[in-house]
Scaffold this motif. Sequence first.
Motif, PDB file in Angstrom:
ATOM      1  N   ALA A 179       2.104 -13.701   8.401  1.00 50.43           N
ATOM      2  CA  ALA A 179       0.639 -14.048   8.062  1.00 50.43           C
ATOM      3  C   ALA A 179       0.259 -15.101   9.264  1.00 50.43           C
ATOM      4  CB  ALA A 179       0.739 -15.236   6.920  1.00 50.43           C
ATOM      5  N   GLU A 180       1.077 -15.490   9.935  1.00 53.77           N
ATOM      6  CA  GLU A 180       0.517 -16.515  11.219  1.00 53.77           C
ATOM      7  C   GLU A 180       0.041 -15.263  12.242  1.00 53.77           C
ATOM      8  OE1 GLU A 180       3.764 -18.493  12.697  1.00 53.77           O
ATOM      9  OE2 GLU A 180       3.267 -20.267  11.648  1.00 53.77           O
ATOM     10  N   LEU A 181       0.769 -14.026  12.141  1.00 51.46           N
ATOM     11  CA  LEU A 181       0.342 -13.092  13.165  1.00 51.46           C
ATOM     12  C   LEU A 181      -0.943 -12.107  12.699  1.00 51.46           C
ATOM     13  CD1 LEU A 181       3.881 -12.012  14.278  1.00 51.46           C
ATOM     14  CD2 LEU A 181       2.253 -13.387  15.622  1.00 51.46           C
ATOM     15  N   GLY A 182      -1.220 -12.570  11.645  1.00 54.61           N
ATOM     16  CA  GLY A 182      -2.407 -11.583  10.854  1.00 54.61           C
ATOM     17  C   GLY A 182      -1.967 -10.382  10.391  1.00 54.61           C
ATOM     18  N   VAL A 183      -0.633 -10.212  10.127  1.00 58.30           N
ATOM     19  CA  VAL A 183      -0.288  -9.061   9.654  1.00 58.30           C
ATOM     20  C   VAL A 183       0.070  -9.020   8.168  1.00 58.30           C
ATOM     21  CG1 VAL A 183       1.680  -7.163   9.904  1.00 58.30           C
ATOM     22  CG2 VAL A 183       0.781  -8.412  11.797  1.00 58.30           C
ATOM     23  N   THR A 184      -0.570  -8.020   7.358  1.00 56.01           N
ATOM     24  CA  THR A 184      -0.400  -7.866   5.935  1.00 56.01           C
ATOM     25  C   THR A 184       0.509  -6.522   5.812  1.00 56.01           C
ATOM     26  OG1 THR A 184      -2.436  -8.986   5.312  1.00 56.01           O
ATOM     27  CG2 THR A 184      -1.354  -7.713   3.675  1.00 56.01           C
ATOM     28  N   LEU A 185       1.578  -6.556   5.094  1.00 55.60           N
ATOM     29  CA  LEU A 185       2.455  -5.432   5.112  1.00 55.60           C
ATOM     30  C   LEU A 185       1.767  -4.530   4.089  1.00 55.60           C
ATOM     31  CD1 LEU A 185       6.439  -6.823   4.955  1.00 55.60           C
ATOM     32  CD2 LEU A 185       4.749  -5.865   6.988  1.00 55.60           C
ATOM     33  N   PRO A 186       1.618  -3.378   4.130  1.00 57.16           N
ATOM     34  CA  PRO A 186       1.039  -2.443   3.140  1.00 57.16           C
ATOM     35  C   PRO A 186       2.116  -2.183   1.919  1.00 57.16           C
ATOM     36  CG  PRO A 186       1.965  -1.235   4.895  1.00 57.16           C
ATOM     37  CD  PRO A 186       2.155  -2.566   5.332  1.00 57.16           C
ATOM     38  N   ASP A 187       1.659  -1.546   0.892  1.00 53.78           N
ATOM     39  CA  ASP A 187       2.722  -0.980   0.012  1.00 53.78           C
ATOM     40  C   ASP A 187       3.556   0.091   0.858  1.00 53.78           C
ATOM     41  OD1 ASP A 187       1.828  -2.473  -2.044  1.00 53.78           O
ATOM     42  OD2 ASP A 187       0.292  -0.736  -2.788  1.00 53.78           O
ATOM     43  N   ALA A 188       4.848   0.171   0.550  1.00 55.94           N
ATOM     44  CA  ALA A 188       5.732   1.048   1.220  1.00 55.94           C
ATOM     45  C   ALA A 188       5.425   2.554   1.168  1.00 55.94           C
ATOM     46  CB  ALA A 188       7.221   0.727   0.611  1.00 55.94           C
ATOM     47  N   PRO A 189       5.030   3.222   2.054  1.00 52.36           N
ATOM     48  CA  PRO A 189       4.650   4.563   1.940  1.00 52.36           C
ATOM     49  C   PRO A 189       5.586   5.351   1.240  1.00 52.36           C
ATOM     50  CG  PRO A 189       4.307   3.931   4.098  1.00 52.36           C
ATOM     51  CD  PRO A 189       5.116   2.682   3.472  1.00 52.36           C
ATOM     52  N   ALA A 190       4.964   6.334   0.193  1.00 55.41           N
ATOM     53  CA  ALA A 190       5.991   7.300  -0.283  1.00 55.41           C
ATOM     54  C   ALA A 190       6.454   8.447   0.334  1.00 55.41           C
ATOM     55  CB  ALA A 190       5.156   7.599  -1.647  1.00 55.41           C
ATOM     56  N   PRO A 191       7.362   9.122   0.200  1.00 58.54           N
ATOM     57  CA  PRO A 191       7.891  10.193   0.937  1.00 58.54           C
ATOM     58  C   PRO A 191       6.855  11.346   0.713  1.00 58.54           C
ATOM     59  CG  PRO A 191       9.761   9.220  -0.352  1.00 58.54           C
ATOM     60  CD  PRO A 191       8.477   8.788  -0.812  1.00 58.54           C
ATOM     61  N   ALA A 192       6.827  12.253   1.588  1.00 55.66           N
ATOM     62  CA  ALA A 192       5.914  13.292   1.472  1.00 55.66           C
ATOM     63  C   ALA A 192       6.885  14.700   1.132  1.00 55.66           C
ATOM     64  CB  ALA A 192       5.040  13.458   2.615  1.00 55.66           C
ATOM     65  N   ALA A 193       7.850  14.536   0.904  1.00 59.40           N
ATOM     66  CA  ALA A 193       8.693  15.574   0.738  1.00 59.40           C
ATOM     67  C   ALA A 193       9.923  15.210  -0.085  1.00 59.40           C
ATOM     68  CB  ALA A 193       9.181  16.430   2.039  1.00 59.40           C
ATOM     69  N   ASN A 194      10.973  16.027  -0.198  1.00 57.99           N
ATOM     70  CA  ASN A 194      12.353  15.892  -0.982  1.00 57.99           C
ATOM     71  C   ASN A 194      13.325  15.133  -0.267  1.00 57.99           C
ATOM     72  OD1 ASN A 194      13.936  16.178  -3.253  1.00 57.99           O
ATOM     73  ND2 ASN A 194      14.759  18.056  -2.516  1.00 57.99           N
ATOM     74  N   TYR A 195      13.117  13.723  -0.168  1.00 59.50           N
ATOM     75  CA  TYR A 195      13.748  12.782   0.549  1.00 59.50           C
ATOM     76  C   TYR A 195      13.383  11.358  -0.224  1.00 59.50           C
ATOM     77  CZ  TYR A 195      10.100  11.733   3.710  1.00 59.50           C
ATOM     78  OH  TYR A 195       9.043  11.231   4.274  1.00 59.50           O
TER      79      TYR A 195
END
Length: 152
Positions: free
Chosen positions: A8-24
């Motif tokens: 937060a001090e660095l002004g960074v908000t973590l996004p939702d974790a990206p979902a895989p685009a394939a079978n992993y």
Amino acid sequence: MSIETRLAELGVTLPDAPAPAANYVPYVISGDLVFVSGQISQGPDGQIKGKLGADMEITAGAEAAKACAISLLAQVRKACDGDLSRLVRVVKLTGFVNSTPDFGDQPKVINGASDFLVEVLGDAGRHSRSAVSAASLPFGVAVEIEGIFEIR
């Protein structure tokens, strides 16, 4: 100071974790280690594309690598059921840089991720690392980084 507070001090908000685009799966937990699948360079405005040594400068590549590190932390947070205080340290990063055959500054690009993780985590962000060239990366993105993290 908590990791969330430091972000937060660095002004960074973590996004939702990206979902895989394939079978992993996006991560695997084995003992006290989390192995996070490669995270491509993307930010709030979409994928960060380019080829280092052709149409992208080192500073822009380093920002793309930082975006990968933000996604890596988002995956670790998800692996820790939303509790980043469980993160002990970054163990290893492997960075892939979409670059021309004659481009030799892959380490300077991946420094964008390494420097960010140390800025957020202090000594716990120091890690071993590889930084390699790739002739191309998925979707034409500039950088992809995978990571290994120790958790409690």
